[in-house]
Design an enzyme around this catalytic site. Structure first.
Site, short mmCIF file in Angstrom:
data_model
loop_
_atom_site.label_atom_id
_atom_site.label_comp_id
_atom_site.label_asym_id
_atom_site.label_seq_id
_atom_site.Cartn_x
_atom_site.Cartn_y
_atom_site.Cartn_z
N CYS A 113 0.82 -1.23 0.00
CA CYS A 113 0.00 0.00 0.00
C CYS A 113 0.85 1.27 0.00
O CYS A 113 0.39 2.33 -0.42
CB CYS A 113 -0.93 0.00 1.21
SG CYS A 113 -2.00 -1.43 1.25
N HIS A 258 -3.79 7.01 1.11
CA HIS A 258 -4.06 5.66 0.62
C HIS A 258 -5.48 5.29 1.05
O HIS A 258 -5.87 5.49 2.19
CB HIS A 258 -3.04 4.69 1.22
CG HIS A 258 -3.45 3.27 1.07
ND1 HIS A 258 -3.82 2.73 -0.14
CD2 HIS A 258 -3.57 2.26 1.98
CE1 HIS A 258 -4.16 1.47 0.03
NE2 HIS A 258 -4.01 1.16 1.31
N ASN A 288 -9.97 -1.06 -1.67
CA ASN A 288 -8.54 -0.83 -1.46
C ASN A 288 -7.77 -1.41 -2.65
O ASN A 288 -7.71 -2.63 -2.80
CB ASN A 288 -8.13 -1.50 -0.14
CG ASN A 288 -6.66 -1.30 0.19
OD1 ASN A 288 -5.87 -0.87 -0.65
ND2 ASN A 288 -6.30 -1.62 1.42
N1 ACO Z 1 -18.72 -9.86 6.80
C1 ACO Z 1 -19.33 -10.20 7.93
N2 ACO Z 1 -18.65 -10.52 9.05
C2 ACO Z 1 -17.31 -10.49 9.00
C3 ACO Z 1 -16.62 -10.16 7.81
C4 ACO Z 1 -17.39 -9.84 6.69
N3 ACO Z 1 -16.82 -9.51 5.52
N4 ACO Z 1 -15.31 -10.23 8.06
C5 ACO Z 1 -15.16 -10.58 9.35
N5 ACO Z 1 -16.38 -10.75 9.90
C6 ACO Z 1 -16.69 -11.16 11.25
C7 ACO Z 1 -15.57 -11.91 11.90
O1 ACO Z 1 -15.63 -13.27 11.60
C8 ACO Z 1 -15.81 -11.64 13.35
O2 ACO Z 1 -16.83 -12.47 13.79
P1 ACO Z 1 -16.79 -13.06 15.27
O3 ACO Z 1 -16.84 -11.90 16.19
O4 ACO Z 1 -18.05 -13.91 15.33
O5 ACO Z 1 -15.54 -13.85 15.38
C9 ACO Z 1 -16.31 -10.24 13.31
O6 ACO Z 1 -16.86 -10.00 12.03
C10 ACO Z 1 -15.18 -9.28 13.49
O7 ACO Z 1 -15.78 -8.16 13.88
P2 ACO Z 1 -14.89 -7.06 14.45
O8 ACO Z 1 -13.71 -7.60 15.14
O9 ACO Z 1 -15.75 -6.14 15.20
O10 ACO Z 1 -14.39 -6.40 13.12
P3 ACO Z 1 -13.66 -5.08 13.09
O11 ACO Z 1 -14.52 -3.99 13.56
O12 ACO Z 1 -12.30 -5.23 13.67
O13 ACO Z 1 -13.51 -4.87 11.53
C11 ACO Z 1 -11.94 -4.91 9.76
C12 ACO Z 1 -12.71 -5.75 10.79
C13 ACO Z 1 -12.93 -4.20 8.86
C14 ACO Z 1 -11.07 -5.82 8.94
C15 ACO Z 1 -11.13 -3.88 10.56
O14 ACO Z 1 -10.32 -4.50 11.49
C16 ACO Z 1 -10.30 -3.02 9.66
O15 ACO Z 1 -10.80 -2.21 8.92
N6 ACO Z 1 -8.98 -3.16 9.75
C17 ACO Z 1 -8.10 -2.45 8.85
C18 ACO Z 1 -7.84 -3.37 7.75
C19 ACO Z 1 -7.51 -2.69 6.47
O16 ACO Z 1 -7.95 -1.60 6.14
N7 ACO Z 1 -6.74 -3.38 5.71
C20 ACO Z 1 -6.40 -2.89 4.43
C21 ACO Z 1 -5.09 -3.38 4.03
S1 ACO Z 1 -3.81 -2.58 4.86
C22 ACO Z 1 -3.93 -1.06 4.35
O17 ACO Z 1 -4.23 -0.80 3.24
C23 ACO Z 1 -3.62 -0.02 5.34
#
Ligand code: ACO
Length: 331
Positions: A113, A258, A288
């Site tokens: 990224c 980004h 992304n």
């Molecule tokens: N749809 C539905 N449920 C989902 C999905 C989905 N696509 N993905 C995960 N879940 C579930 C998980 O299984 C988990 O369930 P559980 O609690 O029963 O185990 C739950 O949702 C997770 O929920 P949270 O932990 O509350 O999720 P969170 O609020 O942390 O959001 C996310 C997850 C969106 C990935 C967040 O952590 C995030 O945005 N992180 C940054 C990641 C990012 O932007 N990466 C990009 C690449 S790096 C970069 O470019 C900077």
């Protein structure tokens, strides 16, 4: 020494649009979950026959048109991607071939990224020292074919999209303008928090059915830590870029961050002390696109008239590694 200016930009995304509802037919997810946590509504995925290099070629042709230049006017390619068409050689040489170039250098920058800002720093150094005069800087990715499109991969599969963005860079003698400074950072202690383990020569053999069965060829992410570090380190890198140039948040005309996640961008904006009109966001349409996200966003911002000659543009990025970066540019 001259400074480096942006001569023209271009971008290209595949025609196929994939909505959050489309994804919810492939895995257990929903439009509400995706939009609430990431801001993403749609992304583009490649179809048969399209590759990262073919997307980059289209984006390059658009930028060349805008610049009134031919491919033969380019004397260097800096190609940023974390999703190369092949293990080796890098995508840069394939793009050079597509453009009919047989004697220009082409390097691949693999900083995920942060790739585009890392690549900008490399290109800027070459241009300022006079080593190359017309550098094609590419950010292009095909994520869709690498995603685990089942419920197992839903935490990453819903976030990423395909696309390419480019900038043609060259020297300007107007020392008030162009790239002012770039700032690059890396902290490998977090390398496994967002990574693709295999294929890789740390494994012997470097690819096997066992590795594939274990899903080691898929991107794995500690989403919470990515979120935590990105929302702190990107604003820090912005503050450094401003401080080093004797500038303040009020001087910023536009921040093009980004496009990782709308929630991260909102945190960055707040920590950097910027208003809504100072921050460009288009993640809702493209998801992304990693190294392509900044040049795609920059191109759209320019088309919308968000930057004029003399305005201060700031770029910032964060990604796998962790790596992060910023740049200050006087447009
Ligand atoms: N749809 C539905 N449920 C989902 C999905 C989905 N696509 N993905 C995960 N879940 C579930 C998980 O299984 C988990 O369930 P559980 O609690 O029963 O185990 C739950 O949702 C997770 O929920 P949270 O932990 O509350 O999720 P969170 O609020 O942390 O959001 C996310 C997850 C969106 C990935 C967040 O952590 C995030 O945005 N992180 C940054 C990641 C990012 O932007 N990466 C990009 C690449 S790096 C970069 O470019 C900077």
């Amino acid at each position: 020494m001259p400074r480096t200016e942006f001569i023209a930009t271009g971008f290209h995304v595949p025609e196929r649009v994939v909505t959050n509802d489309d994804l919810s037919r492939m895995m257990e997810t929903s439009d509400e979950w995706i939009a609430q946590r990431s801001g993403i509504r749609t992304r583009h995925w490649v179809s048969a026959g399209e590759t990262g290099v073919s997307l980059a070629r289209e984006a390059t042709c658009r930028a060349l048109d805008r610049a009134g230049m031919q491919a033969a006017d380019l004397d260097c390619i800096v190609y940023c991607t974390c999703t190369p068409d092949h293990f080796e050689p890098g995508n840069g040489v394939f793009l050079a071939r597509e453009l009919g170039l047989s004697d220009v250098p082409a390097i691949d920058v693999r900083n995920q990224c942060s790739g585009f800002v890392y690549g900008l720093s490399v290109a800027d150094a070459w241009i300022r020292t006079g080593q190359y005069r017309r550098v094609l800087l590419v950010g292009a990715e095909v994520h869709s074919r690498g995603l685990d499109r089942t419920t197992r991969g839903r935490d990453t599969a819903v976030l990423f999209g395909d696309g390419a963005g480019v900038a043609i860079l060259g020297p300007t003698d107007d020392l008030q303008r162009g790239v002012l400074t770039t700032h690059l950072y890396a902290d490998g202690r977090h390398a496994e928090k967002l990574w693709v383990d295999a294929p890789g020569l740390a494994h012997d053999p470097f690819i096997s059915e066992e590795l594939i069965r274990a899903g080691k060829h898929r991107a794995v992410m500690d989403g919470r830590d990515v979120f935590k570090y990105a929302s702190v380190l990107m604003p820090q890198s912005i503050a450094t870029a401003l401080k080093q140039n004797g500038l303040t948040p009020a001087d910023v005309k536009l921040l093009v961050p980004h496009q990782a996640n709308l929630r991260i961008i909102e945190m960055v904006q707040k920590a950097a002390g910027l208003r809504d009109d100072q921050v460009y966001v288009n993640i809702q349409k493209y998801g992304n696109t990693t190294a392509a996200s900044i040049p795609i966003a920059l191109h759209e911002a320019l088309d919308e008239g968000r930057l004029a000659r003399g305005d201060l543009l700031v770029l910032t990025a964060f990604g796998s590694g962790f790596t992060w970066a910023s740049a200050a540019v006087r447009w």
